[in-house]
Design an enzyme around this catalytic site. Structure first.
Site, PDB file in Angstrom:
ATOM      1  N   ARG A 176      29.367  31.884  33.874  1.00  0.00           N
ATOM      2  CA  ARG A 176      29.715  30.454  33.703  1.00  0.00           C
ATOM      3  C   ARG A 176      28.598  29.758  32.944  1.00  0.00           C
ATOM      4  O   ARG A 176      28.844  28.923  32.092  1.00  0.00           O
ATOM      5  CB  ARG A 176      29.972  29.805  35.059  1.00  0.00           C
ATOM      6  CG  ARG A 176      31.394  29.966  35.575  1.00  0.00           C
ATOM      7  CD  ARG A 176      31.876  31.406  35.578  1.00  0.00           C
ATOM      8  NE  ARG A 176      33.225  31.589  36.095  1.00  0.00           N
ATOM      9  CZ  ARG A 176      33.513  31.926  37.346  1.00  0.00           C
ATOM     10  NH1 ARG A 176      32.544  32.152  38.228  1.00  0.00           N
ATOM     11  NH2 ARG A 176      34.768  32.080  37.710  1.00  0.00           N
ATOM     12  N   ASP A 205      33.478  37.498  33.182  1.00  0.00           N
ATOM     13  CA  ASP A 205      34.437  36.528  33.741  1.00  0.00           C
ATOM     14  C   ASP A 205      35.191  35.864  32.597  1.00  0.00           C
ATOM     15  O   ASP A 205      35.005  36.228  31.435  1.00  0.00           O
ATOM     16  CB  ASP A 205      33.712  35.497  34.623  1.00  0.00           C
ATOM     17  CG  ASP A 205      34.568  35.067  35.810  1.00  0.00           C
ATOM     18  OD1 ASP A 205      35.659  34.535  35.579  1.00  0.00           O
ATOM     19  OD2 ASP A 205      34.141  35.277  36.964  1.00  0.00           O
ATOM     20  N   HIS A 278      40.122  37.184  36.121  1.00  0.00           N
ATOM     21  CA  HIS A 278      38.886  36.641  35.534  1.00  0.00           C
ATOM     22  C   HIS A 278      38.489  37.456  34.299  1.00  0.00           C
ATOM     23  O   HIS A 278      37.338  37.861  34.145  1.00  0.00           O
ATOM     24  CB  HIS A 278      37.757  36.632  36.575  1.00  0.00           C
ATOM     25  CG  HIS A 278      37.941  35.568  37.619  1.00  0.00           C
ATOM     26  ND1 HIS A 278      37.880  34.227  37.342  1.00  0.00           N
ATOM     27  CD2 HIS A 278      38.193  35.654  38.957  1.00  0.00           C
ATOM     28  CE1 HIS A 278      38.072  33.521  38.459  1.00  0.00           C
ATOM     29  NE2 HIS A 278      38.277  34.359  39.452  1.00  0.00           N
ATOM     30  N   GLU A 342      41.186  36.532  42.979  1.00  0.00           N
ATOM     31  CA  GLU A 342      41.851  35.467  42.225  1.00  0.00           C
ATOM     32  C   GLU A 342      42.588  35.981  40.989  1.00  0.00           C
ATOM     33  O   GLU A 342      42.364  35.502  39.883  1.00  0.00           O
ATOM     34  CB  GLU A 342      40.812  34.402  41.831  1.00  0.00           C
ATOM     35  CG  GLU A 342      40.164  33.775  43.062  1.00  0.00           C
ATOM     36  CD  GLU A 342      39.111  32.723  42.733  1.00  0.00           C
ATOM     37  OE1 GLU A 342      39.016  31.748  43.484  1.00  0.00           O
ATOM     38  OE2 GLU A 342      38.383  32.879  41.734  1.00  0.00           O
ATOM     39  N   TYR A 433      27.751  30.357  50.550  1.00  0.00           N
ATOM     40  CA  TYR A 433      27.957  30.041  49.140  1.00  0.00           C
ATOM     41  C   TYR A 433      26.928  28.977  48.768  1.00  0.00           C
ATOM     42  O   TYR A 433      27.022  27.828  49.192  1.00  0.00           O
ATOM     43  CB  TYR A 433      29.401  29.571  48.877  1.00  0.00           C
ATOM     44  CG  TYR A 433      30.299  30.690  48.390  1.00  0.00           C
ATOM     45  CD1 TYR A 433      30.238  31.941  48.994  1.00  0.00           C
ATOM     46  CD2 TYR A 433      31.184  30.520  47.333  1.00  0.00           C
ATOM     47  CE1 TYR A 433      31.039  32.983  48.552  1.00  0.00           C
ATOM     48  CE2 TYR A 433      31.991  31.559  46.885  1.00  0.00           C
ATOM     49  CZ  TYR A 433      31.916  32.786  47.502  1.00  0.00           C
ATOM     50  OH  TYR A 433      32.700  33.814  47.054  1.00  0.00           O
TER      51      TYR A 433
HETATM   52  C1  ACM Z   1      34.945  34.206  44.562  1.00  0.00           C
HETATM   53  O1  ACM Z   1      34.210  33.300  44.974  1.00  0.00           O
HETATM   54  N1  ACM Z   1      35.960  33.936  43.764  1.00  0.00           N
HETATM   55  C2  ACM Z   1      34.747  35.586  44.945  1.00  0.00           C
END
Ligand code: ACM
Ligand code: ZN
Length: 775
Positions: A176, A205, A278, A342, A433
């Site tokens: 990112r 990603d 991703h 995702e 996180y």
């Molecule tokens: C994640 O935070 N998408 C693994």
């Protein structure tokens, strides 16, 4: 002899007696983070001076390299660099630090160590070099926290120590926002300092492909660069972009350097190559690997995207195998992270190739197709002697036979995997996180969402109690994740990672029964000094005063309690909204407010505010603590009780803060009983908006008053133009000529169905209300 000389003589004598002949900087209490398993202070002290030497057994280059690093650290801390001498340990040697491998005790494992500081020697021993290296991190923490001039005193102590978990990790997303290779090495040093042993490097990603692949050079020619990047928060609508090219990648030479650098610090680098989702950076390079024709671009926006690798196309697997062959050659790690999170199944549902694969393989659905995908990659990696690890979505459609699960959507996936006898690394978002908020949102740089302050990280126990003793053995450990959507540079990474990395280190290293939040806070005082000395841009958020207001209805008052996540400070506050100073009111314990106030409070050290002051409003209006009747029950997800609507305490832009009362699709109709007729001239009500969560401001607010509770007279109707789209708290206020009223009715219209222009378009919307205020 004059007075001045007398003093000098006295001081010299004092130092002679006090330190065995030389002036030495004394260290404050022993303050090791993470807290060792066994530590006992002894009498006496070791004085480290210009003559101190480090002895390592001859013919052991690996130990010499550990000793050299220690000597370098000592030089940074004290100005003197001990000479490293290849010499077997001697009991009688004086003024030496001895490093040696030992089999007694033989219970230290790969990473345990013993450390004994006596007046003559510092003896560090371990069964393996890993343990010796980790032990040197403890020696460094026995030195004064801020660099000084030798000689320095090291207090006599005995330590026997080893970790609670074998996987002690930190992740870094370099997709990112690209992070330069020098910083990646520095990050590895930060991990080492905290006795962590795993660096999870998120390399690919949607927003960038960051690793050179020799067979596919276009991946970094095209996939490593994007044209623009989203400005501000994703839900700061309307979305805007900068038009700056952003990107970068690591050459294979650089990757080798990083891996070697990590190895020398006993840290394993686990690379992540994301699949099947991703994947836009790869698809922008090779659109033929997607289900549809493309074209695709390297994304400048965050989120989850429908275009993923096609699971029906053999080329996809050939490509990923090409990539993994080179990845394996670069990374000696047993584990290769294959992502797996995702991955929307939207394209796979429509894709003839994917559907053909489902039919041919006898798969039930697209989840089983993802499982097929992952199992195929697992087979490939297993054939090369490697294991896969993936995000907990790899459980869906069936776990690959040997897969290890990284549980990020809470602990559920990890628990399920352990019950299936698969290894697990815990990384639940709501504890570890580090891209989540660590302090008051109003004061912090924008983050994705969430709230993981230092105390919350510290409270984490990676081993779920609901697992049996046997199942618990599958929990390898945990790691914190640093996703960089909202972390544009290295200083900002430091801000998000520090000091939470200290709490994480203790979660992962220290036996559960020795964890102690108060004691940790005390030891953090030295850790902050170390961070200062190293120039680390750590967050001061732990110093923020957390203000808790509790309504005392019988006295129409609020009880105010302050806490912080930091020790060794004083709290000062004001009640008029002015900036507190060390001359303001000092907090000595909970106090009561009986009047409206804007409370501003801060932590002070040496008379200086540390970090920023927090603000809380106590809004003691006419409707305070009155009875509120709702026409409809609020939704159970936002149901703090009607008292919350008139408790004088405002909800924040974190709509999960417990203050918001809400309806899904329905409108609000609330009647406040002021208990007697008052003269009323102002009514307000407040709402929150976060369109990403389908929380919208009302389309219209109507205020009406009544003396009898039956006949209401509308005093104001306020329409919302719907132009405001950002994340916000909004007070809708109406002023009107003074009117006699005992009852006040507030009606607020819910949007109902989210307008089509939003990603949440077509879905039912929330209307969340907090304070109803009357003057
Ligand atoms: C994640 O935070 N998408 C693994
Ligand atoms: Zn497909």
């Amino acid at each position: 002899m004059n007075f001045r000389k007398n003093i000098t003589l006295f001081l010299s004598l004092f130092f002679l007696l006090g330190t065995g002949g030389t002036f030495a900087q004394s260290n404050s209490p022993i303050s090791i983070i993470p807290k060792p398993q066994h530590l006992t202070s002894q009498n006496g002290q070791f004085t480290l001076n210009a003559d101190t030497k480090i002895h390592v057994p001859a013919k052991n280059e690996e130990l010499k390299s550990i000793a050299d690093k220690l000597a370098q650290s000592i030089k940074t801390a004290t100005g003197v660099q001990p000479q490293v001498v290849l010499k077997d340990p001697k009991k009688k040697a004086k003024n030496v630090i001895q490093l040696s491998l030992t089999t007694t005790p033989d219970t230290l494992g790969k990473e345990g160590y013993t450390l004994e500081v006596t007046p003559d020697q510092i003896i560090l021993a371990a069964n393996q070099p890993n343990g010796l290296f980790i032990g040197t991190q403890s020696i460094k923490q026995l030195l004064p926290p801020q660099s000084t001039k030798a000689p320095v005193i090291i207090p006599a102590v005995r330590i026997a120590d080893k970790p609670r978990y074998e996987w002690r990790g930190m992740h870094l997303d370099v997709t990112r926002h690209f992070m330069p290779v020098e910083f990646v090495k520095q990050y590895i040093d930060y991990l080492a300092m905290h006795k962590l042993n795993t660096f999870h490097w998120h390399l690919t990603d949607d927003q960038g492909w960051r690793i050179e692949i020799k067979k596919h050079p276009k991946l970094t020619e095209i996939g490593a660069w994007r044209d623009s990047t989203l400005i501000g928060h994703y839900w700061d609508l309307p979305q805007t972009y900068d038009d700056k090219r952003h990107g970068g990648f690591y050459t294979q030479e650089q990757v080798k350097e990083v891996v070697k650098y990590a190895q020398e610090r006993y840290i394993t680098v686990v690379p992540e190559i994301e699949m099947p989702g991703h994947a836009l950076a790869a698809l922008a390079t090779y659109p033929e690997l997607a289900c549809t024709a493309g074209p695709f671009k390297v994304e400048g926006k965050w989120g989850i995207f429908n275009d993923i690798f096609c699971a029906g196309n053999e080329q996809t697997f050939a490509f990923l195998e090409d990539v993994l062959v080179e990845v394996i050659a670069l990374f000696p790690s047993e584990y290769i992270h294959i992502g797996g999170d995702e991955a929307p199944k939207t394209r796979w549902k429509e894709c003839p190739k994917c559907q053909k694969r489902i039919a041919e393989e006898g798969l039930k659905d697209e989840h089983e197709l993802q499982s097929y995908f992952v199992q195929r990659m697992e087979k490939f990696l297993n054939s090369k002697g490697r294991q896969i690890i993936g995000w907990d979505e790899i459980l869906e459609g069936g776990l690959a036979p040997n897969a290890t699960v990284m549980s990020w959507r809470g602990e559920k996936g990890g628990i399920e995997a352990a019950k299936q006898n698969h290894y697990v690394v815990m990384t639940p978002g709501n504890y570890v996180y580090f891209d989540h908020y660590q302090g008051d949102r109003a004061l912090e740089p924008v983050t994705i969402h969430g709230a993981n302050p230092l105390s919350r990280v510290y409270s984490y126990n990676p081993t779920p109690a609901e697992l049996s003793k046997e199942e618990q053995k599958y929990i390898l450990g945990a790691q914190a994740n640093v996703w960089t959507e909202y972390i544009p540079n290295t200083k900002h990474v430091e801000y998000m990672a520090f000091p939470r990395i200290s709490a994480l280190s203790e979660v992962l290293w220290t036996p559960l029964h020795l964890k102690d939040w108060e004691d940790f806070k005390t030891r953090m005082q030295q850790q902050y000094q170390r961070y200062d000395a190293m120039g680390i841009n750590y967050a001061k958020s732990a110093f923020q005063v957390k203000q808790q207001l509790q309504v005392v209805p019988e006295r129409k008052a609020a009880k105010v309690t302050f806490t912080t996540d930091a020790a060794g400070t004083d709290m000062y506050y004001t009640l008029d909204g002015s900036e507190p100073t060390a001359n303001s009111q000092k907090y000595t314990g909970p106090f009561e407010l009986t009047k409206a106030a804007v409370i501003k409070a801060g932590s002070f050290k040496g008379g200086q505010l540390v970090g920023q002051a927090t603000t809380k409003v106590f809004d003691a209006h006419k409707a305070f603590n009155r009875k509120v009747t709702l026409a409809k029950e609020p939704h159970r997800s936002f149901s703090p009780g009607t008292a919350a609507l008139v408790n004088g305490i405002h909800g924040t832009t974190d709509h999960y803060d417990g203050h918001w009362l809400g309806y899904l699709k329905d409108d609000l109709e609330a009647v406040i009983d002021l208990e007697q007729v008052h003269s009323v001239s102002k009514i307000s009500s407040s709402y929150v908006q976060h369109i990403g969560y389908r929380v919208f401001l009302p389309t219209q607010v109507e205020y009406a008053v009544s003396e009898d509770g039956k006949n209401f007279k509308t005093v104001k109707v306020i329409s919302n133009t719907g132009k405001e789209e950002g994340i916000m708290r909004k007070t809708v206020a109406a002023e009107f000529p003074a009117t006699k009223a005992r009852y006040v009715k507030v009606t607020a219209r819910n949007v109902g169905i989210a307008p089509a222009q939003y990603p949440v378009g077509g879905r039912e919307t929330w209307l969340l209300v907090d304070e109803l205020s009357v003057e």
